[in-house]
Design a protein around this motif. Structure first.
Motif, PDB file in Angstrom:
ATOM      1  N   TRP A   1       3.640  -5.924   1.632  1.00 49.01           N
ATOM      2  CA  TRP A   1       2.373  -5.185   1.692  1.00 49.01           C
ATOM      3  C   TRP A   1       2.364  -4.305   2.934  1.00 49.01           C
ATOM      4  CZ3 TRP A   1      -1.535  -4.376   5.119  1.00 49.01           C
ATOM      5  CH2 TRP A   1      -2.701  -3.780   4.616  1.00 49.01           C
ATOM      6  N   PRO A   2       1.903  -3.094   2.800  1.00 46.35           N
ATOM      7  CA  PRO A   2       1.432  -2.411   1.591  1.00 46.35           C
ATOM      8  C   PRO A   2       2.593  -1.896   0.734  1.00 46.35           C
ATOM      9  CG  PRO A   2       1.248  -0.947   3.476  1.00 46.35           C
ATOM     10  CD  PRO A   2       1.740  -2.251   4.016  1.00 46.35           C
ATOM     11  N   ALA A   3       2.368  -1.903  -0.573  1.00 50.48           N
ATOM     12  CA  ALA A   3       3.426  -1.425  -1.465  1.00 50.48           C
ATOM     13  C   ALA A   3       3.721   0.045  -1.218  1.00 50.48           C
ATOM     14  CB  ALA A   3       3.023  -1.663  -2.919  1.00 50.48           C
ATOM     15  N   GLN A   4       2.685   0.803  -0.928  1.00 50.71           N
ATOM     16  CA  GLN A   4       2.846   2.201  -0.562  1.00 50.71           C
ATOM     17  C   GLN A   4       1.664   2.613   0.310  1.00 50.71           C
ATOM     18  OE1 GLN A   4       2.778   4.654  -4.051  1.00 50.71           O
ATOM     19  NE2 GLN A   4       0.690   4.117  -4.608  1.00 50.71           N
ATOM     20  N   ARG A   5       1.873   3.594   1.135  1.00 48.21           N
ATOM     21  CA  ARG A   5       0.807   4.054   2.019  1.00 48.21           C
ATOM     22  C   ARG A   5      -0.123   4.986   1.252  1.00 48.21           C
ATOM     23  NH1 ARG A   5       5.413   4.429   4.982  1.00 48.21           N
ATOM     24  NH2 ARG A   5       5.517   6.701   4.733  1.00 48.21           N
ATOM     25  N   GLY A   6      -1.426   4.788   1.499  1.00 48.87           N
ATOM     26  CA  GLY A   6      -2.419   5.577   0.791  1.00 48.87           C
ATOM     27  C   GLY A   6      -3.777   5.475   1.467  1.00 48.87           C
ATOM     28  N   VAL A   7      -4.825   5.384   0.664  1.00 50.64           N
ATOM     29  CA  VAL A   7      -6.190   5.371   1.189  1.00 50.64           C
ATOM     30  C   VAL A   7      -6.426   4.159   2.084  1.00 50.64           C
ATOM     31  CG1 VAL A   7      -8.630   5.271   0.558  1.00 50.64           C
ATOM     32  CG2 VAL A   7      -7.062   6.668  -0.783  1.00 50.64           C
ATOM     33  N   MET A   8      -5.980   2.987   1.645  1.00 49.25           N
ATOM     34  CA  MET A   8      -6.217   1.773   2.424  1.00 49.25           C
ATOM     35  C   MET A   8      -5.549   1.840   3.792  1.00 49.25           C
ATOM     36  SD  MET A   8      -7.683  -1.106   2.685  1.00 49.25           S
ATOM     37  CE  MET A   8      -8.286  -1.235   0.989  1.00 49.25           C
ATOM     38  N   THR A   9      -4.324   2.301   3.850  1.00 49.77           N
ATOM     39  CA  THR A   9      -3.629   2.371   5.136  1.00 49.77           C
ATOM     40  C   THR A   9      -4.272   3.403   6.068  1.00 49.77           C
ATOM     41  OG1 THR A   9      -2.042   3.930   4.158  1.00 49.77           O
ATOM     42  CG2 THR A   9      -1.442   1.595   4.172  1.00 49.77           C
ATOM     43  N   ILE A  10      -4.788   4.494   5.509  1.00 50.17           N
ATOM     44  CA  ILE A  10      -5.489   5.480   6.338  1.00 50.17           C
ATOM     45  C   ILE A  10      -6.760   4.882   6.915  1.00 50.17           C
ATOM     46  CG2 ILE A  10      -6.647   7.718   6.357  1.00 50.17           C
ATOM     47  CD1 ILE A  10      -4.754   8.659   4.197  1.00 50.17           C
ATOM     48  N   ILE A  11      -7.501   4.136   6.101  1.00 53.33           N
ATOM     49  CA  ILE A  11      -8.737   3.505   6.579  1.00 53.33           C
ATOM     50  C   ILE A  11      -8.429   2.517   7.702  1.00 53.33           C
ATOM     51  CG2 ILE A  11     -10.621   1.961   5.934  1.00 53.33           C
ATOM     52  CD1 ILE A  11     -10.590   3.248   3.172  1.00 53.33           C
TER      53      ILE A  11
END
Length: 273
Positions: free
Chosen positions: A132-142
């Protein structure tokens, strides 16, 4: 007898200061109504770039994503920052207090490139260890935005808590109220202006961020500053001027609304006294 009014020197300083700060913004707003595709050449008054902006799915999608990320970040930052500020002000000395203060202060002066690179390395390490995370996206930016926005909120709320009169809280304790009840009914309304200021500050910091979001994002998440930066690198697009003008007016309305709300609260408290 003292002279009333401002001296010519002070007026000149004010004019120079306001011109230096707001002349670029005024020029941007003016050229957002330029009919020419060349943003530096006036080709007549036109609002066509605003209509074209409304049909640009890339910019609209990025604006919605940035607004969602900034809103979530502001709410989480207010909660975490308020908890940190309350612990620092109300619980006196405790083990790890110095480290906590240094970690909060370091977020304010740490370069965005260093912070973004460290967050990227953290996500990559977690992906290799636990998947985790499988890929960087909205959650990682938050998550990345909360790490630095909460520090700003903590500083704002801490200054407000430090200046409060604790006699109101002590009176509530004497009447039998519990710690959570005192915080909810006494402390929270008193620090509400700082919470609003912290929320707005965290929202703007997240909505405006480019460097940290570039490190924490992936192909599935592109924020508005990233889209604008990519467009400007290929040449200034008149749609960007129109978008910037809309953002300027939206921020102005938000600041006026927040200022009126805070002024109304202060007037209400003054009237109650």
């Amino acid at each position: 007898m003292k002279k009333t009014g401002l001296s010519p020197f002070i007026i000149a300083c004010l004019l120079f200061g306001f011109t230096f700060l707001y002349a670029p913004i005024i020029m941007l707003i003016i050229f957002s109504f330029n009919a020419s595709k060349l943003v530096t050449v006036w080709g007549g008054f036109s609002t066509k770039w605003y209509f074209e902006l409304m049909h640009d799915e890339q910019i609209l999608g990025a604006a919605y994503l940035s607004f969602k990320i900034a809103s979530i970040n502001a709410c989480l930052s207010v909660v975490i920052g308020t908890m940190a500020a309350y612990a620092l002000v109300r619980y006196g000395r405790f083990r790890g207090r110095a480290i906590m203060i240094q970690s909060i202060s370091s977020r304010l002066v740490l370069p965005d490139v260093i912070l973004g690179l460290s967050i990227l390395m953290l996500f990559v390490s977690l992906q290799n260890l636990i998947g985790w995370p499988a890929q960087r996206g909205v959650m990682t930016i938050i998550i990345a935005h909360v790490t630095f926005s909460s520090a700003y909120v903590a500083i704002v709320v801490q200054s407000r808590l430090a200046g409060l009169d604790r006699s109101f809280e002590e009176a509530a304790f004497d009447l039998g109220a519990g710690p959570f009840t005192v915080f909810r009914t006494v402390t929270l309304p008193m620090i509400a202006p700082s919470l609003v200021a912290g929320w707005l500050l965290a929202f703007i910091l997240s909505f405006d961020d480019l460097v940290i979001a570039s490190f924490a994002s992936g192909p599935s998440a592109t924020t508005l500053p990233m889209v604008i930066f990519s467009k400007v690198r290929l040449g200034i697009n008149p749609e960007v001027n129109a978008l910037a003008t809309i953002i300027v007016f939206a921020v102005a309305v938000g600041v006026i609304f927040a200022g009126g709300l805070l002024q109304r609260q202060s007037d209400t408290r003054a009237g109650g006294k």
